[in-house]
Design a protein around this motif. Sequence first.
Motif, PDB file in Angstrom:
ATOM      1  N   ASN A  49      61.956 -33.312 -13.400  1.00  0.00           N
ATOM      2  CA  ASN A  49      63.178 -33.136 -12.626  1.00  0.00           C
ATOM      3  C   ASN A  49      64.367 -33.820 -13.298  1.00  0.00           C
ATOM      4  O   ASN A  49      64.218 -34.529 -14.287  1.00  0.00           O
ATOM      5  CB  ASN A  49      62.998 -33.645 -11.188  1.00  0.00           C
ATOM      6  CG  ASN A  49      62.624 -35.121 -11.129  1.00  0.00           C
ATOM      7  OD1 ASN A  49      63.261 -35.960 -11.769  1.00  0.00           O
ATOM      8  ND2 ASN A  49      61.577 -35.441 -10.370  1.00  0.00           N
ATOM      9  N   LYS A  50      65.533 -33.608 -12.712  1.00  0.00           N
ATOM     10  CA  LYS A  50      66.753 -34.113 -13.330  1.00  0.00           C
ATOM     11  C   LYS A  50      66.823 -35.636 -13.296  1.00  0.00           C
ATOM     12  O   LYS A  50      67.427 -36.251 -14.184  1.00  0.00           O
ATOM     13  CB  LYS A  50      67.979 -33.505 -12.654  1.00  0.00           C
ATOM     14  CG  LYS A  50      69.275 -33.717 -13.439  1.00  0.00           C
ATOM     15  CD  LYS A  50      70.424 -32.938 -12.849  1.00  0.00           C
ATOM     16  CE  LYS A  50      71.661 -33.052 -13.717  1.00  0.00           C
ATOM     17  NZ  LYS A  50      72.787 -32.266 -13.174  1.00  0.00           N
ATOM     18  N   ASN A  51      66.249 -36.256 -12.280  1.00  0.00           N
ATOM     19  CA  ASN A  51      66.236 -37.719 -12.228  1.00  0.00           C
ATOM     20  C   ASN A  51      65.492 -38.310 -13.423  1.00  0.00           C
ATOM     21  O   ASN A  51      65.936 -39.293 -14.032  1.00  0.00           O
ATOM     22  CB  ASN A  51      65.590 -38.206 -10.927  1.00  0.00           C
ATOM     23  CG  ASN A  51      66.486 -38.000  -9.728  1.00  0.00           C
ATOM     24  OD1 ASN A  51      67.712 -37.927  -9.865  1.00  0.00           O
ATOM     25  ND2 ASN A  51      65.897 -37.902  -8.551  1.00  0.00           N
ATOM     26  N   GLN A  52      64.355 -37.705 -13.770  1.00  0.00           N
ATOM     27  CA  GLN A  52      63.596 -38.152 -14.942  1.00  0.00           C
ATOM     28  C   GLN A  52      64.413 -37.932 -16.215  1.00  0.00           C
ATOM     29  O   GLN A  52      64.452 -38.780 -17.107  1.00  0.00           O
ATOM     30  CB  GLN A  52      62.271 -37.396 -15.028  1.00  0.00           C
ATOM     31  CG  GLN A  52      61.273 -37.750 -13.945  1.00  0.00           C
ATOM     32  CD  GLN A  52      60.091 -36.806 -13.940  1.00  0.00           C
ATOM     33  OE1 GLN A  52      60.170 -35.674 -13.483  1.00  0.00           O
ATOM     34  NE2 GLN A  52      58.978 -37.263 -14.488  1.00  0.00           N
ATOM     35  N   GLU A  53      65.053 -36.762 -16.279  1.00  0.00           N
ATOM     36  CA  GLU A  53      65.864 -36.441 -17.451  1.00  0.00           C
ATOM     37  C   GLU A  53      67.024 -37.429 -17.590  1.00  0.00           C
ATOM     38  O   GLU A  53      67.352 -37.867 -18.698  1.00  0.00           O
ATOM     39  CB  GLU A  53      66.386 -35.010 -17.340  1.00  0.00           C
ATOM     40  CG  GLU A  53      67.142 -34.554 -18.592  1.00  0.00           C
ATOM     41  CD  GLU A  53      67.961 -33.308 -18.357  1.00  0.00           C
ATOM     42  OE1 GLU A  53      68.000 -32.448 -19.240  1.00  0.00           O
ATOM     43  OE2 GLU A  53      68.578 -33.205 -17.271  1.00  0.00           O
ATOM     44  N   THR A  54      67.647 -37.782 -16.456  1.00  0.00           N
ATOM     45  CA  THR A  54      68.775 -38.709 -16.480  1.00  0.00           C
ATOM     46  C   THR A  54      68.344 -40.088 -16.978  1.00  0.00           C
ATOM     47  O   THR A  54      69.106 -40.775 -17.679  1.00  0.00           O
ATOM     48  CB  THR A  54      69.412 -38.822 -15.088  1.00  0.00           C
ATOM     49  OG1 THR A  54      69.847 -37.518 -14.671  1.00  0.00           O
ATOM     50  CG2 THR A  54      70.615 -39.757 -15.102  1.00  0.00           C
ATOM     51  N   LYS A  55      67.140 -40.509 -16.637  1.00  0.00           N
ATOM     52  CA  LYS A  55      66.612 -41.783 -17.150  1.00  0.00           C
ATOM     53  C   LYS A  55      66.486 -41.735 -18.672  1.00  0.00           C
ATOM     54  O   LYS A  55      66.833 -42.692 -19.373  1.00  0.00           O
ATOM     55  CB  LYS A  55      65.257 -42.090 -16.516  1.00  0.00           C
ATOM     56  CG  LYS A  55      65.342 -42.475 -15.052  1.00  0.00           C
ATOM     57  CD  LYS A  55      63.952 -42.731 -14.474  1.00  0.00           C
ATOM     58  CE  LYS A  55      64.043 -43.066 -12.988  1.00  0.00           C
ATOM     59  NZ  LYS A  55      62.698 -43.256 -12.375  1.00  0.00           N
ATOM     60  N   THR A  58      69.949 -41.847 -20.149  1.00  0.00           N
ATOM     61  CA  THR A  58      70.486 -43.203 -20.093  1.00  0.00           C
ATOM     62  C   THR A  58      69.935 -44.067 -21.223  1.00  0.00           C
ATOM     63  O   THR A  58      70.673 -44.838 -21.852  1.00  0.00           O
ATOM     64  CB  THR A  58      70.167 -43.851 -18.730  1.00  0.00           C
ATOM     65  OG1 THR A  58      70.721 -43.038 -17.687  1.00  0.00           O
ATOM     66  CG2 THR A  58      70.749 -45.253 -18.640  1.00  0.00           C
ATOM     67  N   TYR A 104      69.704 -29.128 -15.111  1.00  0.00           N
ATOM     68  CA  TYR A 104      69.382 -30.194 -16.061  1.00  0.00           C
ATOM     69  C   TYR A 104      70.604 -30.514 -16.916  1.00  0.00           C
ATOM     70  O   TYR A 104      71.473 -29.661 -17.133  1.00  0.00           O
ATOM     71  CB  TYR A 104      68.233 -29.773 -16.989  1.00  0.00           C
ATOM     72  CG  TYR A 104      66.896 -29.633 -16.305  1.00  0.00           C
ATOM     73  CD1 TYR A 104      66.149 -30.754 -15.951  1.00  0.00           C
ATOM     74  CD2 TYR A 104      66.377 -28.372 -16.018  1.00  0.00           C
ATOM     75  CE1 TYR A 104      64.915 -30.629 -15.331  1.00  0.00           C
ATOM     76  CE2 TYR A 104      65.144 -28.230 -15.389  1.00  0.00           C
ATOM     77  CZ  TYR A 104      64.417 -29.368 -15.044  1.00  0.00           C
ATOM     78  OH  TYR A 104      63.210 -29.235 -14.419  1.00  0.00           O
TER      79      TYR A 104
END
Length: 214
Positions: A49-55, A58, A104
């Motif tokens: 998901n996008k939260n994982q991608e954002t990590k 970062t 994404y």
Amino acid sequence: MNYKNIKDELKNIIQGKSQAGHGELIQSIAIHLRRSKATSTVAKKEQYNKNQETKELTKYIDQNKLWHNTIDFDNFISEGAEQKVLVKNNQKVLKLNDSIYYLYWEDYLNNLLLNNYFFPETAYHLIGFYKSTEGVIYALVEQNYIKADKPTNLQQVKEFLKTNGFNNTKNNDYYNPNLGIILEDLHDENVLTSNDLLYFIDTVFYIKPEIFWE
């Protein structure tokens, strides 16, 4: 128009196999995110998901020192659903985009590459990223400052895009069936007219993978 050649060229740009205007950093980050997604999906066997991608994004920003947190908001001139616009000087503007229109971050980066291919006169130069006090991450891009000298004729936009294979689907949205590329939100504030030329300053590209990657 040889759509196969165009599609092959675009595939190479998105995959980082060929150069694109202002595209080196965009390609590098997109490749990193794509590899991280593939590794995570295989290792954990679950939906990425996008939260994982954002990590992952970062981490990349931290490692490569790409944060720009000294932005002068006194130069703020406009804001839309997805981005904030600031004047840098009489030739350039800065835009902060949080990729809200995209599932994404990789899709947003692909949008930048597609814009730079189709509309090089308004190419995006990815400078880095900005994090708001609320913790929202924004891509920071630079673009040529276009000063409109008359209202944009949307019929002219429609005719221009049709000659380039993009059919109007509804309102200000378009689709190129030969490439499998969607182009949306081309209202008269996102396409400016200067010296009788059209300038596409805010584009929203999407790829239909089942068509584009076939």
